[in-house]
Design an enzyme around this catalytic site. Sequence first.
Site: not given
Ligand code: ADP
Ligand code: MG
Length: 644
Positions: A10, A83, A184, A206
């Site tokens: 991912d 990205k 995704e 998502d």
């Molecule tokens: P992406 O797919 O955009 O790369 P992710 O799916 O890893 O990102 O999501 C990252 C986001 O999720 C960040 O903004 C992070 O602060 C938020 N995040 C991660 N854990 C939590 C949580 N327990 N509660 C709220 N937000 C969260």
């Molecule tokens: Mg993602």
Amino acid sequence: MTDDKVVGIDLGTTNSLVAYMGTGPTLAHPDAPGKGVFIIPGEDGVNLVPSVVALDAENHVLVGNAARTALLTSPERAVYSVKRLMGRGVEDVQEELKLFPFQLAEDLAPGEVLRIKLGGRTYTPPEISAQILRQLKRNAERFFGGAVKQAVITVPAYFNDAQRQATKDAGRIAGLEVLRLVNEPTAASLAYGLDRKQNGTIAVYDFGGGTFDVSILKLKDGIFEVVATNGDTHLGGDDIDNLLIAVAVDDIRGDLGVDVRRYPDAVQRLRSAMIEAKIALSSSEAADVEVELPEGKLYQRRITREMLEQMIAPIVERTLGPCRRALSDAGLTAQQVDEVVLVGGSTRIPLVRREVEALFARKPHTELNPDEVVALGAAVQANILAGGSDETKDMLLLDVTPLSLGIEALGGVTAKIIHRNSTIPASATEHFTTGVEGQVSVAIHVLQGERELAKDCRSLARFDLKGIPPMPAGLPRIEVRFLIDANGILHVSAREQRSGKEAEIQVQPSYGLTDEQVENMILDSFDNAEADLAERQLIESRNEAETILTALGKGRRNAAWKMLGFSEQRKVDELEQRLRLAMSGGDHHSIRRSIDELNQATTRLAELMMDAAVGSALHGKKMDETEMEDGPSAPHPIGKAEFS
Ligand code: ADP
Ligand code: MG
């Protein structure tokens, strides 16, 4: 089954992960959870690798958490959210440039692949992404104790041809053969094994770090089909963070009279504290924030989940419109959705879960970690392609093309050939003809988009079909065939049926890299950065040595040379020999050391020459007539200051 492990990746905007589906313990970790599908952690034991690339003081590449730390101290030497730039042109990214501190090369020509400035060089977005991929590859190789060469990489369902192509390029640059790009939402559904239900409708919601997207998938006889996508590329957890920080900044100004914005360090501490609180509030009812401020002050605050929910309600609300639009595009009501899957770290927020549940009138799937589920699904797909388990062997995954594809017809209008939301792989054929008497060639202009006029669509590629025998206008019969392969990459061919003349291209999208460019990047990749640097330092130190030796030659012919004592002359001679010896070797350190020593030993010579020059200038002679026999260059070259 071969030993070659195919991993699932991912490659996220905020975080990236690598996962594997397999059986039995692994070499490196005999007692690790080597069964089923699992995330491969980094060396630090952490699953998420922040999608950040940075250079340290020695120009070594940092990726992930180390890079994120570097981002705080020297943001100009780090790149994040790359990205957003993948497969895009300067004109596409104006909005991103306003919102993110991307430093692009200034000399970009229209249609040229973007280049991002980093540590005195520029890199294309695929090269930066390759760095993240290479880190994930290394993590997997350490985990398995062997080489990993093949991967499945996920992309957003709305990624266009150029963005998909750029992602594949990134894989190649990282030394990975990309067996398949998977959308995704499809990966997330696979991770939940929803294919086993055979039939149904799935909504994948998502909500990540910087983007929000929703996809509607149909499952028919165990086959996935993405039927609609929607979203907002500028809506995510970052917006929640920024909101919390803005509120805290106001708070601090009002209560403590400190303008935190003037202290970047304090803002960083505040940011970390607010993110920590946000995350804590997903599982607790209250969080205590404490941040040290300048001027000896301390910010202390208790935030309850209720307060947080009140603040972020408008942000969560903004995700619901795209959900409704996706449903209507798919011709469905919310009630007709059978399964809802939550993806992305921000869906851990209870308010988000409640809102999604209310909209779809259904409890969403939350059993798997929402920030890991896409990588897990990629691993399932990787396992299928590797010829893995019987369970997954016969599965075929279908995706959808998010935008219509066509060509420009006479008068600048768009003739659509493959319509948006068509299942891929897809192919379609349309017939065209000439508009002019005796026309012997046609220009095929490949377009992407929903608009009626070609000028309002995105131009993907142009090619010519030549050698058509002269015929009256309207007589030639030109068949244009579009094929979108399983990776979502477009192949276009055109054939004049009366003459049999044909032409074809695999759409090398605008802002795509040519194969040759990719090859060069592989050779010239960051992996070589260290070697490159050593090479450059060697060249530079040799050049410097040449300069000092030339200057020394001049010095010997200067009257000042004879003013040095015999032992001083011998010392200089000896150090000159030592420098020449060092120059013939490949170690720039030893060249530098010899230069320094020679500089040291010739300081007095330089001073004497300088005095002589100044003296003769005072006597009315021109500087360059006295100081050096052969040329006007200043006497400084052997002076220490020049080289220190
Ligand atoms: P992406 O797919 O955009 O790369 P992710 O799916 O890893 O990102 O999501 C990252 C986001 O999720 C960040 O903004 C992070 O602060 C938020 N995040 C991660 N854990 C939590 C949580 N327990 N509660 C709220 N937000 C969260
Ligand atoms: Mg993602």
